[in-house]
Design a protein around this motif. Sequence first.
Motif, PDB file in Angstrom:
ATOM      1  N   GLN A 178      66.959  96.036 -25.747  1.00  0.00           N
ATOM      2  CA  GLN A 178      67.044  97.072 -24.695  1.00  0.00           C
ATOM      3  C   GLN A 178      67.712  96.718 -23.295  1.00  0.00           C
ATOM      4  N   ARG A 179      68.422  97.098 -22.819  1.00  0.00           N
ATOM      5  CA  ARG A 179      69.010  96.852 -21.295  1.00  0.00           C
ATOM      6  C   ARG A 179      68.297  96.943 -20.203  1.00  0.00           C
ATOM      7  N   ARG A 180      68.569  96.128 -19.232  1.00  0.00           N
ATOM      8  CA  ARG A 180      67.924  96.342 -17.919  1.00  0.00           C
ATOM      9  C   ARG A 180      66.499  96.589 -17.903  1.00  0.00           C
ATOM     10  N   GLU A 181      65.765  95.288 -18.438  1.00  0.00           N
ATOM     11  CA  GLU A 181      64.523  95.161 -18.355  1.00  0.00           C
ATOM     12  C   GLU A 181      64.038  93.880 -17.722  1.00  0.00           C
ATOM     13  N   PRO A 182      62.868  93.531 -17.162  1.00  0.00           N
ATOM     14  CA  PRO A 182      62.444  92.195 -16.639  1.00  0.00           C
ATOM     15  C   PRO A 182      62.008  91.490 -17.685  1.00  0.00           C
ATOM     16  N   ILE A 183      62.097  90.140 -17.164  1.00  0.00           N
ATOM     17  CA  ILE A 183      61.076  89.269 -17.945  1.00  0.00           C
ATOM     18  C   ILE A 183      59.873  88.750 -17.139  1.00  0.00           C
ATOM     19  N   ALA A 184      58.795  89.984 -17.469  1.00  0.00           N
ATOM     20  CA  ALA A 184      57.717  89.989 -16.779  1.00  0.00           C
ATOM     21  C   ALA A 184      56.841  88.561 -16.771  1.00  0.00           C
ATOM     22  N   ALA A 185      56.748  88.008 -17.521  1.00  0.00           N
ATOM     23  CA  ALA A 185      55.829  86.719 -17.718  1.00  0.00           C
ATOM     24  C   ALA A 185      56.447  85.796 -16.566  1.00  0.00           C
ATOM     25  N   ALA A 186      57.759  85.594 -16.497  1.00  0.00           N
ATOM     26  CA  ALA A 186      58.383  84.576 -15.412  1.00  0.00           C
ATOM     27  C   ALA A 186      58.147  85.241 -14.018  1.00  0.00           C
ATOM     28  N   ASP A 187      58.217  86.536 -13.889  1.00  0.00           N
ATOM     29  CA  ASP A 187      58.131  87.206 -12.678  1.00  0.00           C
ATOM     30  C   ASP A 187      56.526  86.818 -12.128  1.00  0.00           C
ATOM     31  N   MET A 188      55.700  86.928 -13.002  1.00  0.00           N
ATOM     32  CA  MET A 188      54.303  86.465 -12.758  1.00  0.00           C
ATOM     33  C   MET A 188      54.197  85.253 -12.192  1.00  0.00           C
ATOM     34  N   ALA A 189      54.735  84.227 -12.781  1.00  0.00           N
ATOM     35  CA  ALA A 189      54.642  82.986 -12.515  1.00  0.00           C
ATOM     36  C   ALA A 189      55.264  82.768 -10.973  1.00  0.00           C
ATOM     37  N   ARG A 190      56.371  83.438 -10.731  1.00  0.00           N
ATOM     38  CA  ARG A 190      57.039  83.436  -9.262  1.00  0.00           C
ATOM     39  C   ARG A 190      56.169  83.988  -8.468  1.00  0.00           C
ATOM     40  N   LEU A 191      55.624  85.101  -8.752  1.00  0.00           N
ATOM     41  CA  LEU A 191      54.591  85.744  -7.640  1.00  0.00           C
ATOM     42  C   LEU A 191      53.448  84.511  -7.317  1.00  0.00           C
ATOM     43  N   LEU A 192      52.826  84.006  -8.244  1.00  0.00           N
ATOM     44  CA  LEU A 192      51.738  83.076  -7.957  1.00  0.00           C
ATOM     45  C   LEU A 192      52.212  82.012  -7.215  1.00  0.00           C
ATOM     46  N   GLU A 193      53.461  81.392  -7.527  1.00  0.00           N
ATOM     47  CA  GLU A 193      53.860  80.326  -6.830  1.00  0.00           C
ATOM     48  C   GLU A 193      54.369  80.822  -5.418  1.00  0.00           C
ATOM     49  N   GLU A 194      54.816  81.903  -5.128  1.00  0.00           N
ATOM     50  CA  GLU A 194      55.217  82.358  -3.722  1.00  0.00           C
ATOM     51  C   GLU A 194      53.866  82.427  -2.785  1.00  0.00           C
ATOM     52  N   MET A 195      52.896  82.889  -3.539  1.00  0.00           N
ATOM     53  CA  MET A 195      51.609  83.044  -2.669  1.00  0.00           C
ATOM     54  C   MET A 195      50.935  81.856  -2.472  1.00  0.00           C
ATOM     55  N   GLY A 196      51.298  80.724  -3.254  1.00  0.00           N
ATOM     56  CA  GLY A 196      50.659  79.421  -2.648  1.00  0.00           C
ATOM     57  C   GLY A 196      49.843  78.689  -3.640  1.00  0.00           C
ATOM     58  N   VAL A 197      49.904  79.176  -5.045  1.00  0.00           N
ATOM     59  CA  VAL A 197      49.000  78.288  -6.146  1.00  0.00           C
ATOM     60  C   VAL A 197      49.696  77.034  -6.252  1.00  0.00           C
ATOM     61  N   ASP A 198      48.810  75.798  -6.281  1.00  0.00           N
ATOM     62  CA  ASP A 198      49.166  74.570  -6.712  1.00  0.00           C
ATOM     63  C   ASP A 198      49.090  74.014  -7.855  1.00  0.00           C
ATOM     64  N   SER A 199      48.285  74.947  -8.826  1.00  0.00           N
ATOM     65  CA  SER A 199      48.115  74.441 -10.279  1.00  0.00           C
ATOM     66  C   SER A 199      47.382  75.854 -11.061  1.00  0.00           C
ATOM     67  N   VAL A 200      47.708  75.739 -12.399  1.00  0.00           N
ATOM     68  CA  VAL A 200      47.351  76.652 -13.089  1.00  0.00           C
ATOM     69  C   VAL A 200      46.423  76.157 -14.248  1.00  0.00           C
ATOM     70  N   ILE A 201      45.509  76.789 -14.753  1.00  0.00           N
ATOM     71  CA  ILE A 201      44.657  76.685 -15.992  1.00  0.00           C
ATOM     72  C   ILE A 201      44.763  78.016 -16.966  1.00  0.00           C
ATOM     73  N   CYS A 202      45.274  78.008 -17.858  1.00  0.00           N
ATOM     74  CA  CYS A 202      45.374  79.153 -18.777  1.00  0.00           C
ATOM     75  C   CYS A 202      44.885  79.147 -19.993  1.00  0.00           C
ATOM     76  N   VAL A 203      44.643  80.092 -20.624  1.00  0.00           N
ATOM     77  CA  VAL A 203      44.216  80.001 -21.972  1.00  0.00           C
ATOM     78  C   VAL A 203      45.023  80.578 -23.098  1.00  0.00           C
ATOM     79  N   ASP A 204      45.391  79.945 -24.219  1.00  0.00           N
ATOM     80  CA  ASP A 204      46.356  80.469 -25.399  1.00  0.00           C
ATOM     81  C   ASP A 204      47.220  81.557 -24.997  1.00  0.00           C
TER      82      ASP A 204
END
Length: 435
Positions: A178-204
């Motif tokens: 499909q055309r013109r769609e985001p890579i939302a998983a990467a955008d989520m990471a950028r949002l967390l970084e911009e807000m000031g997260v220092d590290s992440v623990i995630c599950v599977d």
Amino acid sequence: RRTSEEDEYDDDDGTESSELLATSKDVGSVDASASTEAEGVILDRMNTVRRNGLGKDQVYTKKMYFYQSSQVKDAKKKFRLRLFALPSSEKMGKEMAYLLGTSLNCIDVGSFTDGETSVKIDDMVRGKEIYVVCTTTSSSSIMELLLTVSALRRGSAKRICAVIPYYGYSRQDRRTMQRREPIAAADMARLLEEMGVDSVICVDLHNPLLKGFFSPTVPVDHLSPGPVAAAYFYEELYGIGDDDDSKEEPKEAPKITIVAAHENQVFRANGFRNALQKLSGNEDIRVALVSDTKSLWRTQSPNASMPSVHDKSHSTTLVGDVQGRKCIIIDDIINTGGTLTNAIKMVDKSGASEIYAWATHGVLHLPGNDAPEKIQEMDCLKYLLISNSVAIERELPPKIRKLSIAPLLAESVAKHLHSESIRSMMSVQTPKSEK
């Protein structure tokens, strides 16, 4: 809505919950008797969780497989710790806090009259080590997490770690046809970084490569609860009981096949098989695969001004030996249940003697989701095991069991706080009583 835990639960041995901080590795040398005594303390804590309201409607492994040493009483590190749980993971946070030997810190999360998200932190966070537990299953939970991190950063927190049991938008990790769609998983990471997260623990994570969406300055610890589920099935299928002193021999080793629900689950199936082999000592545990082949092609649209049309067809094939064997189907996310039910039918038609299933994330929280009812109606399925990474308020049918991963997350937080290796924690060890 206020999310805080002010009540303390007393252990059976009378130890106050606030006195000990759990970790899976002692600081310095500890003799064998002290290690055995502390191991009993951890078991007592987990047994208490099973009995009180925190463990309601959840299942646990009967013995310890990943927590092999004592707890550490460290007042300085305990003083620096601040643990917050947002509404989407409030119950998980309470259970983690109890196992860590502390209490949830106070945070007010709600909304204003115009619908905007409201976050107010009631405890001092200046110079503290902050852990925020939040499953991002909805846009509102994502906004709550981002604003909480912002408030903590503005409150001069020393370090902020986002503990995300279920990473929302993880399946949107690439651009499709499909055309013109985001890579939302990467955008989520950028949002967390911009807000000031220092590290992440995630599950599977749906795709382990999602860790690469975060910059090198934000380390990501990726936990796999597959070995925990393997330990649960080991106890179920091999007849391992609660009594450590029991002299009874376990059941005869069953013939087991681990079935990947589709091609992308093969690495999870292999990891599950390896953990089960190490626990049971049974080398005759095989891996099979449900291969779902999809074909896409373009056809010319009758209207030249319109884009071409994509047609598709698919075929399903079972690769591997399941005849007369107990099968455990592996998947990472169950939402509509289509992939899982298709795999169950294929395995049943191929002559499996018993069928079980394990999916890390049961995204079944929305009221209109009828996947639980579909699962319950499958006569050939013994039961489906999911983790409690996603809070499900409604009552689930008997064939769906929730495995608590709070001990895994609590142990990870403790190791992270002590700057110890989290990866080493996932090394499966047979309980001392069975050695």
